[in-house]
Design a protein around this motif. Structure first.
Motif, PDB file in Angstrom:
ATOM      1  N   ARG A 146       0.862  -1.171   0.000  1.00  0.00           N
ATOM      2  CA  ARG A 146       0.000   0.000   0.000  1.00  0.00           C
ATOM      3  C   ARG A 146       0.903   1.228   0.000  1.00  0.00           C
ATOM      4  O   ARG A 146       1.681   1.449   0.922  1.00  0.00           O
ATOM      5  CB  ARG A 146      -0.882  -0.002   1.242  1.00  0.00           C
ATOM      6  CG  ARG A 146      -1.901   1.093   1.245  1.00  0.00           C
ATOM      7  CD  ARG A 146      -2.724   0.994   2.484  1.00  0.00           C
ATOM      8  NE  ARG A 146      -1.898   1.330   3.633  1.00  0.00           N
ATOM      9  CZ  ARG A 146      -2.217   2.259   4.528  1.00  0.00           C
ATOM     10  NH1 ARG A 146      -3.335   2.888   4.430  1.00  0.00           N
ATOM     11  NH2 ARG A 146      -1.429   2.519   5.534  1.00  0.00           N
ATOM     12  N   VAL A 147       0.833   1.993  -1.062  1.00  0.00           N
ATOM     13  CA  VAL A 147       1.657   3.188  -1.188  1.00  0.00           C
ATOM     14  C   VAL A 147       0.843   4.382  -0.720  1.00  0.00           C
ATOM     15  O   VAL A 147      -0.256   4.629  -1.213  1.00  0.00           O
ATOM     16  CB  VAL A 147       2.125   3.395  -2.640  1.00  0.00           C
ATOM     17  CG1 VAL A 147       2.946   4.665  -2.759  1.00  0.00           C
ATOM     18  CG2 VAL A 147       2.927   2.198  -3.099  1.00  0.00           C
ATOM     19  N   VAL A 148       1.375   5.103   0.248  1.00  0.00           N
ATOM     20  CA  VAL A 148       0.705   6.276   0.800  1.00  0.00           C
ATOM     21  C   VAL A 148       1.506   7.500   0.390  1.00  0.00           C
ATOM     22  O   VAL A 148       2.706   7.586   0.636  1.00  0.00           O
ATOM     23  CB  VAL A 148       0.625   6.183   2.350  1.00  0.00           C
ATOM     24  CG1 VAL A 148      -0.020   7.415   2.919  1.00  0.00           C
ATOM     25  CG2 VAL A 148      -0.100   4.937   2.754  1.00  0.00           C
ATOM     26  N   ARG A 149       0.839   8.438  -0.238  1.00  0.00           N
ATOM     27  CA  ARG A 149       1.495   9.690  -0.631  1.00  0.00           C
ATOM     28  C   ARG A 149       1.522  10.619   0.573  1.00  0.00           C
ATOM     29  O   ARG A 149       0.486  10.940   1.153  1.00  0.00           O
ATOM     30  CB  ARG A 149       0.744  10.358  -1.769  1.00  0.00           C
ATOM     31  CG  ARG A 149       0.578   9.493  -2.983  1.00  0.00           C
ATOM     32  CD  ARG A 149       1.814   9.486  -3.796  1.00  0.00           C
ATOM     33  NE  ARG A 149       1.600   8.640  -4.969  1.00  0.00           N
ATOM     34  CZ  ARG A 149       2.573   8.208  -5.696  1.00  0.00           C
ATOM     35  NH1 ARG A 149       3.806   8.531  -5.409  1.00  0.00           N
ATOM     36  NH2 ARG A 149       2.323   7.453  -6.730  1.00  0.00           N
ATOM     37  N   ASP A 198       5.957   4.940   6.917  1.00  0.00           N
ATOM     38  CA  ASP A 198       4.543   4.777   6.606  1.00  0.00           C
ATOM     39  C   ASP A 198       4.267   3.574   5.708  1.00  0.00           C
ATOM     40  O   ASP A 198       3.145   3.101   5.625  1.00  0.00           O
ATOM     41  CB  ASP A 198       4.006   6.040   5.925  1.00  0.00           C
ATOM     42  CG  ASP A 198       3.976   7.231   6.877  1.00  0.00           C
ATOM     43  OD1 ASP A 198       3.971   7.007   8.106  1.00  0.00           O
ATOM     44  OD2 ASP A 198       3.987   8.371   6.383  1.00  0.00           O
ATOM     45  N   ASN A 199       5.284   3.068   5.006  1.00  0.00           N
ATOM     46  CA  ASN A 199       5.127   1.951   4.073  1.00  0.00           C
ATOM     47  C   ASN A 199       6.133   0.851   4.422  1.00  0.00           C
ATOM     48  O   ASN A 199       7.114   0.647   3.701  1.00  0.00           O
ATOM     49  CB  ASN A 199       5.344   2.422   2.634  1.00  0.00           C
ATOM     50  CG  ASN A 199       4.367   3.497   2.252  1.00  0.00           C
ATOM     51  OD1 ASN A 199       3.190   3.225   2.108  1.00  0.00           O
ATOM     52  ND2 ASN A 199       4.844   4.731   2.135  1.00  0.00           N
ATOM     53  N   PRO A 200       5.914   0.103   5.488  1.00  0.00           N
ATOM     54  CA  PRO A 200       6.927  -0.866   5.927  1.00  0.00           C
ATOM     55  C   PRO A 200       7.127  -2.023   4.957  1.00  0.00           C
ATOM     56  O   PRO A 200       8.199  -2.600   4.914  1.00  0.00           O
ATOM     57  CB  PRO A 200       6.396  -1.364   7.262  1.00  0.00           C
ATOM     58  CG  PRO A 200       4.930  -1.081   7.238  1.00  0.00           C
ATOM     59  CD  PRO A 200       4.757   0.123   6.365  1.00  0.00           C
ATOM     60  N   GLY A 201       6.146  -2.364   4.129  1.00  0.00           N
ATOM     61  CA  GLY A 201       6.299  -3.483   3.206  1.00  0.00           C
ATOM     62  C   GLY A 201       6.883  -3.101   1.869  1.00  0.00           C
ATOM     63  O   GLY A 201       7.146  -3.956   1.039  1.00  0.00           O
ATOM     64  N   ASP A 224      10.158   1.419  -4.713  1.00  0.00           N
ATOM     65  CA  ASP A 224       8.786   1.889  -4.801  1.00  0.00           C
ATOM     66  C   ASP A 224       8.635   3.361  -4.399  1.00  0.00           C
ATOM     67  O   ASP A 224       7.560   3.925  -4.527  1.00  0.00           O
ATOM     68  CB  ASP A 224       7.874   1.056  -3.893  1.00  0.00           C
ATOM     69  CG  ASP A 224       7.808  -0.395  -4.324  1.00  0.00           C
ATOM     70  OD1 ASP A 224       7.974  -0.650  -5.531  1.00  0.00           O
ATOM     71  OD2 ASP A 224       7.590  -1.251  -3.460  1.00  0.00           O
ATOM     72  N   TYR A 225       9.693   3.965  -3.899  1.00  0.00           N
ATOM     73  CA  TYR A 225       9.627   5.350  -3.419  1.00  0.00           C
ATOM     74  C   TYR A 225       9.284   6.282  -4.576  1.00  0.00           C
ATOM     75  O   TYR A 225       9.941   6.293  -5.609  1.00  0.00           O
ATOM     76  CB  TYR A 225      10.961   5.740  -2.788  1.00  0.00           C
ATOM     77  CG  TYR A 225      11.006   7.146  -2.273  1.00  0.00           C
ATOM     78  CD1 TYR A 225      10.137   7.566  -1.269  1.00  0.00           C
ATOM     79  CD2 TYR A 225      11.923   8.064  -2.762  1.00  0.00           C
ATOM     80  CE1 TYR A 225      10.174   8.863  -0.788  1.00  0.00           C
ATOM     81  CE2 TYR A 225      11.978   9.353  -2.281  1.00  0.00           C
ATOM     82  CZ  TYR A 225      11.105   9.747  -1.284  1.00  0.00           C
ATOM     83  OH  TYR A 225      11.141  11.024  -0.814  1.00  0.00           O
TER      84      TYR A 225
END
Length: 140
Positions: A101-104, A129-132, A137-138
């Protein structure tokens, strides 16, 4: 027992015997050098048989893993197949990956920070915020 006589297993058996005999021979050679007055060889004379023991340990563990019956609760499992964790590593079973899950996250205000530090802090917040997610993916 038929599973232990495939070409791959025969190669493993031969490698185990060659390594153990070689390591024990090297240990004996170090004992003869140590008896001739080379004091540091006493340490090597102890190390080589430990290496041989490690080879036997790994070989025995692999034999036991191969001969282990399959868990009964898995559909389609047959006797002698490896457990799920081992088959995922060998690629015989598709690995299940959880979606990322990518959170902006909005960029931090530039306030008194320099640009590089603000960008690095933004990256660290995104990683938190994106541990997985992997660093590839950044979004920034």
């Amino acid at each position: 027992m038929k599973r232990l006589w495939t070409p791959a297993w025969i190669a493993r058996h031969v490698a185990m015997v060659v390594l153990v005999v070689g390591f024990l021979a090297l240990g004996w050679w170090q004992v003869s050098r140590a008896a001739a007055g080379n004091a540091i060889s006493w340490g090597y004379a102890v190390e080589w048989p430990i290496f041989a023991g490690f080879v036997v340990f790994v070989w025995w563990r692999e034999v036991r893993l191969t001969l282990r019956p399959a868990p009964e609760d898995e559909p389609g499992a047959t006797a002698g197949t490896r457990p799920a964790a081992a088959t995922e590593a060998t690629g015989t079973r598709p690995a299940v990956r959880r979606p990322v899950r990518v959170v902006r996250v909005p960029a931090a205000p530039a306030g008194g920070e320099d640009g590089d530090l603000a960008a690095y802090n933004h990256y660290l917040r995104w990683r938190n915020d994106n541990p997985g997610a992997s660093s590839g993916d950044y979004p920034g």
